[in-house]
Motif scaffolding. Structure first.
Motif, PDB file in Angstrom:
ATOM      1  N   GLN A  40       0.864  -1.187   0.000  1.00  0.00           N
ATOM      2  CA  GLN A  40       0.000   0.000   0.000  1.00  0.00           C
ATOM      3  C   GLN A  40       0.902   1.239   0.000  1.00  0.00           C
ATOM      4  O   GLN A  40       1.308   1.719   1.065  1.00  0.00           O
ATOM      5  CB  GLN A  40      -0.914   0.010   1.226  1.00  0.00           C
ATOM      6  N   PRO A  41       1.246   1.751  -1.174  1.00  0.00           N
ATOM      7  CA  PRO A  41       2.296   2.780  -1.293  1.00  0.00           C
ATOM      8  C   PRO A  41       2.095   3.999  -0.404  1.00  0.00           C
ATOM      9  O   PRO A  41       3.048   4.467   0.237  1.00  0.00           O
ATOM     10  CB  PRO A  41       2.244   3.165  -2.775  1.00  0.00           C
ATOM     11  N   ARG A  42       0.870   4.530  -0.350  1.00  0.00           N
ATOM     12  CA  ARG A  42       0.659   5.763   0.409  1.00  0.00           C
ATOM     13  C   ARG A  42       0.761   5.526   1.915  1.00  0.00           C
ATOM     14  O   ARG A  42       1.361   6.323   2.641  1.00  0.00           O
ATOM     15  CB  ARG A  42      -0.694   6.380   0.038  1.00  0.00           C
ATOM     16  N   ALA A  43       0.183   4.426   2.371  1.00  0.00           N
ATOM     17  CA  ALA A  43       0.281   4.093   3.793  1.00  0.00           C
ATOM     18  C   ALA A  43       1.720   3.772   4.175  1.00  0.00           C
ATOM     19  O   ALA A  43       2.200   4.169   5.248  1.00  0.00           O
ATOM     20  CB  ALA A  43      -0.634   2.916   4.122  1.00  0.00           C
ATOM     21  N   VAL A  49       5.810  15.104  -0.792  1.00  0.00           N
ATOM     22  CA  VAL A  49       5.212  14.385   0.337  1.00  0.00           C
ATOM     23  C   VAL A  49       3.698  14.287   0.158  1.00  0.00           C
ATOM     24  O   VAL A  49       3.093  13.227   0.386  1.00  0.00           O
ATOM     25  CB  VAL A  49       5.562  15.073   1.669  1.00  0.00           C
ATOM     26  N   LEU A  50       3.074  15.394  -0.258  1.00  0.00           N
ATOM     27  CA  LEU A  50       1.623  15.397  -0.458  1.00  0.00           C
ATOM     28  C   LEU A  50       1.228  14.415  -1.564  1.00  0.00           C
ATOM     29  O   LEU A  50       0.241  13.676  -1.421  1.00  0.00           O
ATOM     30  CB  LEU A  50       1.149  16.805  -0.822  1.00  0.00           C
ATOM     31  N   PHE A  98      -2.488  11.682  -3.273  1.00  0.00           N
ATOM     32  CA  PHE A  98      -2.253  12.178  -4.624  1.00  0.00           C
ATOM     33  C   PHE A  98      -3.445  12.962  -5.161  1.00  0.00           C
ATOM     34  O   PHE A  98      -3.294  13.851  -5.995  1.00  0.00           O
ATOM     35  CB  PHE A  98      -1.897  11.016  -5.561  1.00  0.00           C
ATOM     36  N   TYR A  99      -4.674  12.652  -4.674  1.00  0.00           N
ATOM     37  CA  TYR A  99      -5.823  13.398  -5.183  1.00  0.00           C
ATOM     38  C   TYR A  99      -5.849  14.808  -4.615  1.00  0.00           C
ATOM     39  O   TYR A  99      -6.292  15.737  -5.301  1.00  0.00           O
ATOM     40  CB  TYR A  99      -7.136  12.660  -4.886  1.00  0.00           C
ATOM     41  N   THR A 104     -14.337  20.606  -6.386  1.00  0.00           N
ATOM     42  CA  THR A 104     -13.843  19.451  -7.148  1.00  0.00           C
ATOM     43  C   THR A 104     -13.440  18.316  -6.220  1.00  0.00           C
ATOM     44  O   THR A 104     -13.793  17.148  -6.442  1.00  0.00           O
ATOM     45  CB  THR A 104     -12.643  19.864  -8.022  1.00  0.00           C
ATOM     46  N   LEU A 105     -12.704  18.661  -5.171  1.00  0.00           N
ATOM     47  CA  LEU A 105     -12.259  17.642  -4.228  1.00  0.00           C
ATOM     48  C   LEU A 105     -13.435  17.033  -3.470  1.00  0.00           C
ATOM     49  O   LEU A 105     -13.448  15.820  -3.193  1.00  0.00           O
ATOM     50  CB  LEU A 105     -11.249  18.256  -3.251  1.00  0.00           C
TER      51      LEU A 105
END
Length: 455
Positions: free
Chosen positions: A111-114, A234-235, A240-241, A406-407
């Protein structure tokens, strides 16, 4: 025997005085800071919120949640650091876990982001002796630093928005709570605030005209480029969204400035139209870029996240998008519900627990704020004696609206669970709360000045 008793207390004995010292020194430097009187209440609530997040997942929820899973993974990485420093550096810098598996079992490596967040936490843990609560303090402080700096920056540039900035960034309950402690959102919010703060500082001028590009280049500093790059990286790795929509909003802002400078216009309606065209044009390129980077359709990815969230949620705890399919017509069909839910869900009639009820009451207050905002907007639309607003403020408001809306829609589709949605909204909520209430505050202060001028 005595050491066994004292050992768990060592991280607190070292870091609590250190944090107190750092905050005291920080407070002494707040001489010309607009919101300095709110520093201690705001930072105190922030640090407490981080601890409450840990307690909530430890005792209230039936599962440990991200906060403890991320921390446990970071502790395993710390064990690797002591057993095989070379392999730890390989994981940290190259994301190479092949050799690490000989020493530890990594649960989040797929899980890349975690996993990225776990690596960040492992660096903090090296100084906090793997103590969750002390690590939580530093994560909360990092988030607070970003929110505090941006809030004061906005007040310095737009003095009539003092109260709005204070509430939106420092005391709004959802923002304070879900951007505290050992959560990806804590680091993400700090990065978002840092990025916006750098852009805002570069764009700010003392007059009400459009900033000139040659002036922006003169004001550009190497450290700004460095921190912008680090914050964005980092964000992007964590959320990424957030990063994707933020980049679209900022590029649209820069394009609007450039086009309006060429056209030599500062008309608000023209700028709105130009910004809309720039934002929508750039945003239409996002699905192509996402497919190029991941090899998967953006709509397919959103639907997969939606379906996974629904399967993991209990009945009545999520937004129902009946028959959502990875095609544009299906998304357009559900767009109104997604927009409403992304901004205001859950509402009181959707609350199933006391925690969700508290969030729904907050959303009800927000709804009243939005109604007040648009009433004031239409009331002042053709008012001749209204005070002029700076071009920068108008463009910032425009950018925040499009970024937030949008978000909100994307998050509602991808994560329809009420609890998760409330948490993920912190990526835009402080900005949107600021815009909504600053409009009301500015009108109130202008009317007060007009009353004093007439007496």
């Amino acid at each position: 025997m005595l050491f066994t008793i004292i050992k768990p207390l060592i991280p607190f004995l070292i870091h609590l005085p250190l944090v107190a010292y750092l905050l005291t020194q920080w407070s002494k430097q707040l001489v010309d800071v607009p919101l300095k009187q709110w520093f201690w209440p705001a930072v105190g609530i922030k640090l407490l919120a981080g601890c409450v997040v840990g307690l909530l997942y430890l005792y209230y929820y039936p599962y440990k949640g991200d906060t403890w899973l991320l921390f446990d993974e970071s502790v395993r990485l710390n064990k690797l650091a002591f057993r095989s420093p070379v392999d730890y550096l390989r994981v940290l810098l190259l994301n190479n876990t092949a050799h690490a598996q000989h020493y530890i079992i990594l649960d989040l490596a797929d899980q890349p982001r975690a996993f990225f967040m776990a690596k960040v936490l492992s660096l903090i843990n090296l100084f906090t002796f793997h103590n969750y609560w002390v690590t939580s303090l530093y994560c909360s402080l990092l988030s607070f630093y970003g929110l505090w700096k941006l809030a004061n920056q906005l007040v310095r540039y737009f003095p009539d928005t003092r109260l709005s900035a204070c509430i939106a960034f420092l005391f709004f309950p959802t923002v304070v709570f879900w951007s505290s402690g050992v959560l990806k959102e804590s680091i993400a919010v700090a990065c978002i605030c840092r990025i916006i703060g750098i852009v805002l500082q570069r764009l700010h001028t003392t007059d009400t005209g459009i900033p000139k590009w040659e002036d922006l280049l003169k004001k550009l500093r190497i450290q700004d480029v460095f921190w912008f790059g680090i914050s964005f990286y980092v964000l992007w790795q964590m959320k990424f969204y957030y990063a994707g929509v933020l980049v679209v909003a900022l590029v649209a802002l820069g394009s609007t400035l450039c086009i309006c400078s060429v056209l030599r216009t500062t008309g608000f309606r023209i700028m709105k139209a130009v910004y809309f065209l720039c934002f929508t044009g750039i945003f239409n390129l996002v699905p192509l870029g996402y497919t190029f980077l991941t090899g998967q359709s953006l709509l397919e990815s959103i639907v997969q996240n939606h379906d996974a969230t629904v399967r993991a949620s209990s009945p009545g705890t999520f937004i129902i998008f009946s028959g959502l399919q990875p095609v544009i017509t299906s998304f357009l069909q559900h767009f109104p519900l997604a927009l409403w839910s992304g901004l205001f869900a859950p509402m009181p009639w959707q609350a199933h627990t006391s925690l969700v009820l508290s969030v729904s009451l907050e959303n009800s207050v927000l709804l009243l704020g939005y109604i007040g905002y648009f009433l004031i907007f239409f009331w002042t639309w053709k008012k001749e004696n209204k005070e002029p607003e700076s071009v920068l403020y108008q463009l910032i408001v425009q950018s925040i609206w499009w970024y937030s809306l949008t978000l909100a829609v994307i998050l509602a589709f991808a994560s329809p669970n009420f609890g998760a949605l409330s948490r993920y909204k912190v990526g835009f909520l402080p900005l949107l709360v600021y815009v909504v209430f600053s409009k009301i505050e500015k009108i109130k202060r202008q009317n007060k000045r007009s009353t004093h001028a007439n007496t």
